[in-house]
Scaffold this motif. Structure first.
Motif, short mmCIF file in Angstrom:
data_model
loop_
_atom_site.label_atom_id
_atom_site.label_comp_id
_atom_site.label_asym_id
_atom_site.label_seq_id
_atom_site.Cartn_x
_atom_site.Cartn_y
_atom_site.Cartn_z
N ARG A 18 -10.93 37.15 19.66
CA ARG A 18 -11.34 37.67 20.97
C ARG A 18 -11.62 36.54 21.95
N ALA A 19 -12.26 35.49 21.48
CA ALA A 19 -12.55 34.35 22.35
C ALA A 19 -11.26 33.71 22.85
N ILE A 20 -10.27 33.59 21.95
CA ILE A 20 -8.99 33.02 22.35
C ILE A 20 -8.27 33.94 23.33
N ASP A 21 -8.37 35.26 23.13
CA ASP A 21 -7.78 36.21 24.08
C ASP A 21 -8.35 35.99 25.49
N ILE A 22 -9.64 35.72 25.56
CA ILE A 22 -10.28 35.47 26.85
C ILE A 22 -9.73 34.19 27.47
N LEU A 23 -9.65 33.13 26.70
CA LEU A 23 -9.13 31.86 27.22
C LEU A 23 -7.69 32.00 27.68
N ALA B 120 -14.47 45.47 25.41
CA ALA B 120 -15.62 46.05 26.09
C ALA B 120 -16.29 45.01 26.99
N LYS B 121 -16.80 45.46 28.12
CA LYS B 121 -17.38 44.53 29.08
C LYS B 121 -18.56 43.76 28.49
N THR B 122 -19.40 44.43 27.68
CA THR B 122 -20.53 43.74 27.07
C THR B 122 -20.06 42.66 26.11
N THR B 123 -18.96 42.93 25.38
CA THR B 123 -18.40 41.93 24.47
C THR B 123 -17.87 40.73 25.24
N VAL B 124 -17.13 41.01 26.32
CA VAL B 124 -16.59 39.94 27.15
C VAL B 124 -17.71 39.09 27.74
N THR C 86 -21.11 32.40 25.69
CA THR C 86 -20.99 31.43 24.61
C THR C 86 -19.99 30.33 24.95
N LEU C 87 -18.85 30.71 25.49
CA LEU C 87 -17.84 29.73 25.88
C LEU C 87 -18.35 28.82 27.00
#
Length: 258
Positions: free
Chosen positions: A14-19, A41-45, A51-52
């Motif tokens: 998920r973190a890599i998907d965001i990056l 989900a917005k809370t997850t993002v 964290t990032l």
């Protein structure tokens, strides 16, 4: 990439998907845009972004309420010594090639079943085809992708041949048997020429960068308008590109690893 019988860690995925939501065309994103891109989900993002941000991989701009890639990524990118070394060897010759041909020049490296554009150079004005550094494509894409497919191990080549092929133009070659003929021709001739197969009005030429073990560690390409890259001029540019690929390959040290 290794084929390991193991599930990936979902939070890291998920973190890599965001990056990977960020690219050269979209450098800043709101949280809602990231949610739309990742389908998380917005809370997850929000937790992931926080964290990032703490680790320097993401920056937050309070004035625009948008996120940017963090400078820590530059530190990590600096550890890619093999790519950096390859670019150090190749870039002067690629710039010289661009000056001689006055067309868009690029160098691409393989990454699993994909490829990454690590260098591009083009005319600042006039009729041209544009690309950008950092772009990632499937290895079955375009004039450069055929180079990697030709030099790939049999298992990978068969896997790539089984991938769906988009018909980018009316001249796109999608028949597997015809593609295999192209790949064999590349191995015999050491280059590939494509005439409007990927982009209408664009011709392309590509050739491999080979190490001392004849492994294709990169490929270079030249793209230009079909009204310019034709006849004698196409042959001239092809000769320049093939010679450049040979010169770069000869400079690859025997201990080079990629």
């Amino acid at each position: 990439m290794r084929d390991v019988k193991m599930n990936s860690i979902r939070s890291i995925d998920r973190a890599i998907d965001i990056l990977e939501s960020f690219n050269n065309e979209i450098s800043n994103l709101s949280i809602d845009e990231i949610v739309s891109h990742t389908k998380l989900a917005k809370t997850t993002v929000y937790r992931m972004l926080y964290t990032l941000e703490k680790r320097g991989l993401i920056r937050y701009d309070k004035e625009t309420a948008t996120y940017f890639l963090g400078l820590k990524l530059l530190d990590l990118a600096g550890n890619l010594n093999s790519i950096t070394s390859l670019k150090t060897l190749a870039v002067p010759l690629l710039i010289e090639m661009q000056q001689k041909t006055q067309q868009t020049v690029m160098m691409v490296v393989p990454d699993g079943d994909t490829m990454i554009y690590v260098f591009t150079c083009e005319n600042s004005v006039g009729l041209k085809y544009s690309s950008y550094t950092g772009q990632r494509r499937s290895m079955n894409y375009g004039v450069i992708g055929k180079i990697f497919m030709a030099y790939a191990e049999q298992e990978q080549r068969e896997r790539l041949l089984n991938l769906p092929i988009s018909s980018h133009t009316k001249k796109t070659v999608s028949n597997v048997n015809e593609i295999m003929k192209q790949l064999q021709s590349i191995l015999e001739q050491g280059y590939h020429v494509e005439l409007e197969e990927t982009n209408p009005g664009v011709h392309g030429i590509s050739a491999p960068i080979l190490d001392k073990n004849n492994k294709c560690i990169a490929a270079i390409g030249l793209l230009g308008p079909s009204v310019q890259l034709i006849g004698d001029e196409l042959e001239r540019c092809k000769s320049i590109l093939v010679e450049t690929s040979h010169q770069i390959s000869l400079q690859i040290p025997s201990q080079f690893s990629f």
